[in-house]
Design a protein around this motif. Sequence first.
Motif, PDB file in Angstrom:
ATOM      1  N   ARG A  85       0.845  -1.210   0.000  1.00 37.86           N
ATOM      2  CA  ARG A  85       0.000   0.000   0.000  1.00 37.86           C
ATOM      3  C   ARG A  85       0.873   1.251   0.000  1.00 37.86           C
ATOM      4  N   THR A  86       1.926   1.218   0.825  1.00 33.27           N
ATOM      5  CA  THR A  86       2.842   2.357   0.882  1.00 33.27           C
ATOM      6  C   THR A  86       3.531   2.545  -0.459  1.00 33.27           C
ATOM      7  N   CYS A  87       3.966   1.461  -1.077  1.00 37.43           N
ATOM      8  CA  CYS A  87       4.569   1.551  -2.415  1.00 37.43           C
ATOM      9  C   CYS A  87       3.590   2.211  -3.382  1.00 37.43           C
ATOM     10  N   ALA A  88       2.335   1.770  -3.329  1.00 34.54           N
ATOM     11  CA  ALA A  88       1.323   2.302  -4.248  1.00 34.54           C
ATOM     12  C   ALA A  88       1.071   3.775  -4.000  1.00 34.54           C
ATOM     13  N   LEU A  89       1.168   4.227  -2.757  1.00 35.36           N
ATOM     14  CA  LEU A  89       1.006   5.654  -2.476  1.00 35.36           C
ATOM     15  C   LEU A  89       2.189   6.447  -3.026  1.00 35.36           C
ATOM     16  N   ASN A  90       3.343   5.818  -3.091  1.00 38.30           N
ATOM     17  CA  ASN A  90       4.514   6.488  -3.663  1.00 38.30           C
ATOM     18  C   ASN A  90       4.444   6.591  -5.186  1.00 38.30           C
ATOM     19  N   THR A  91       3.665   5.723  -5.843  1.00 42.95           N
ATOM     20  CA  THR A  91       3.596   5.780  -7.309  1.00 42.95           C
ATOM     21  C   THR A  91       2.923   7.051  -7.825  1.00 42.95           C
ATOM     22  N   PRO A  92       1.804   7.535  -7.231  1.00 45.18           N
ATOM     23  CA  PRO A  92       1.231   8.797  -7.732  1.00 45.18           C
ATOM     24  C   PRO A  92       2.183   9.980  -7.564  1.00 45.18           C
ATOM     25  N   GLY A 125      -1.634 -11.918  -3.027  1.00 45.27           N
ATOM     26  CA  GLY A 125      -2.269 -11.330  -1.853  1.00 45.27           C
ATOM     27  C   GLY A 125      -1.509 -10.130  -1.321  1.00 45.27           C
ATOM     28  N   VAL A 126      -0.184 -10.189  -1.392  1.00 46.17           N
ATOM     29  CA  VAL A 126       0.633  -9.059  -0.951  1.00 46.17           C
ATOM     30  C   VAL A 126       0.388  -7.855  -1.859  1.00 46.17           C
ATOM     31  N   ILE A 127       0.433  -8.058  -3.161  1.00 44.34           N
ATOM     32  CA  ILE A 127       0.298  -6.947  -4.105  1.00 44.34           C
ATOM     33  C   ILE A 127      -1.140  -6.434  -4.155  1.00 44.34           C
ATOM     34  N   ASN A 128      -2.088  -7.195  -3.612  1.00 45.99           N
ATOM     35  CA  ASN A 128      -3.446  -6.659  -3.464  1.00 45.99           C
ATOM     36  C   ASN A 128      -3.434  -5.362  -2.672  1.00 45.99           C
ATOM     37  N   GLY A 129      -2.487  -5.203  -1.758  1.00 45.15           N
ATOM     38  CA  GLY A 129      -2.389  -3.948  -1.007  1.00 45.15           C
ATOM     39  C   GLY A 129      -2.231  -2.759  -1.932  1.00 45.15           C
ATOM     40  N   ALA A 130      -1.407  -2.906  -2.953  1.00 38.58           N
ATOM     41  CA  ALA A 130      -1.215  -1.829  -3.931  1.00 38.58           C
ATOM     42  C   ALA A 130      -2.454  -1.658  -4.800  1.00 38.58           C
ATOM     43  N   SER A 131      -2.981  -2.761  -5.303  1.00 41.18           N
ATOM     44  CA  SER A 131      -4.152  -2.685  -6.191  1.00 41.18           C
ATOM     45  C   SER A 131      -5.353  -2.083  -5.478  1.00 41.18           C
ATOM     46  N   GLU A 132      -5.563  -2.483  -4.235  1.00 37.27           N
ATOM     47  CA  GLU A 132      -6.705  -1.957  -3.488  1.00 37.27           C
ATOM     48  C   GLU A 132      -6.558  -0.462  -3.236  1.00 37.27           C
ATOM     49  N   LEU A 133      -5.351   0.000  -2.898  1.00 38.83           N
ATOM     50  CA  LEU A 133      -5.156   1.437  -2.674  1.00 38.83           C
ATOM     51  C   LEU A 133      -5.429   2.222  -3.954  1.00 38.83           C
ATOM     52  N   LEU A 134      -4.911   1.743  -5.081  1.00 36.30           N
ATOM     53  CA  LEU A 134      -5.144   2.452  -6.342  1.00 36.30           C
ATOM     54  C   LEU A 134      -6.630   2.495  -6.678  1.00 36.30           C
ATOM     55  N   ASP A 137     -12.983   3.863 -10.481  1.00 40.13           N
ATOM     56  CA  ASP A 137     -12.979   2.999 -11.672  1.00 40.13           C
ATOM     57  C   ASP A 137     -11.731   3.189 -12.529  1.00 40.13           C
ATOM     58  N   LYS A 138     -11.114   4.366 -12.453  1.00 43.55           N
ATOM     59  CA  LYS A 138      -9.888   4.605 -13.218  1.00 43.55           C
ATOM     60  C   LYS A 138      -8.722   3.785 -12.664  1.00 43.55           C
ATOM     61  N   GLY A 139      -8.893   3.205 -11.477  1.00 43.32           N
ATOM     62  CA  GLY A 139      -7.825   2.442 -10.846  1.00 43.32           C
ATOM     63  C   GLY A 139      -7.818   0.968 -11.203  1.00 43.32           C
TER      64      GLY A 139
END
Length: 154
Positions: free
Chosen positions: A68-75, A109-118, A124-126
Amino acid sequence: MHSTEKKIESMGLTLPAVAAPLAAYVPAIQSERYVHTSGQLPLIDGKLPLTGKVGAEISPEQAKDLARTCALNTPAAVKSVAGDLDRIKRAVKVVGFVASAPNFTGQPGVINGASELLGEVLDDKGIHARSALGVTVLPLDAPVAVELQVELMD
């Protein structure tokens, strides 16, 4: 402030500053209407909160939070080249890397954290295509890293 950033704040999160590169690359690059990010580690204020392998030193639940933290860093990386997160037309592809113990097979399951945050941030754009890969080791002994590709509006 624009609506995507307001959405992030309404979730109790803060869009971080773009992470400084660890080597000879840039955090993101725009090619026509697409922005490709480099792998984003779960850095918080420039530091990794945890290190090690998922399924050994790091639990799958901890790793999901780090994704999730990684995904927040992507934007933040996208914004550094696109200028405005409201230009995102859609997330196209997420690639997640999980530093895995030899017998760990729960990378999706781990990467779901990133997908769910996006999905929460972009609605829907996520919705995106995705790969979740187990690897031996990541930079700085990070447990996870996430790359994002987005399409921008004209």
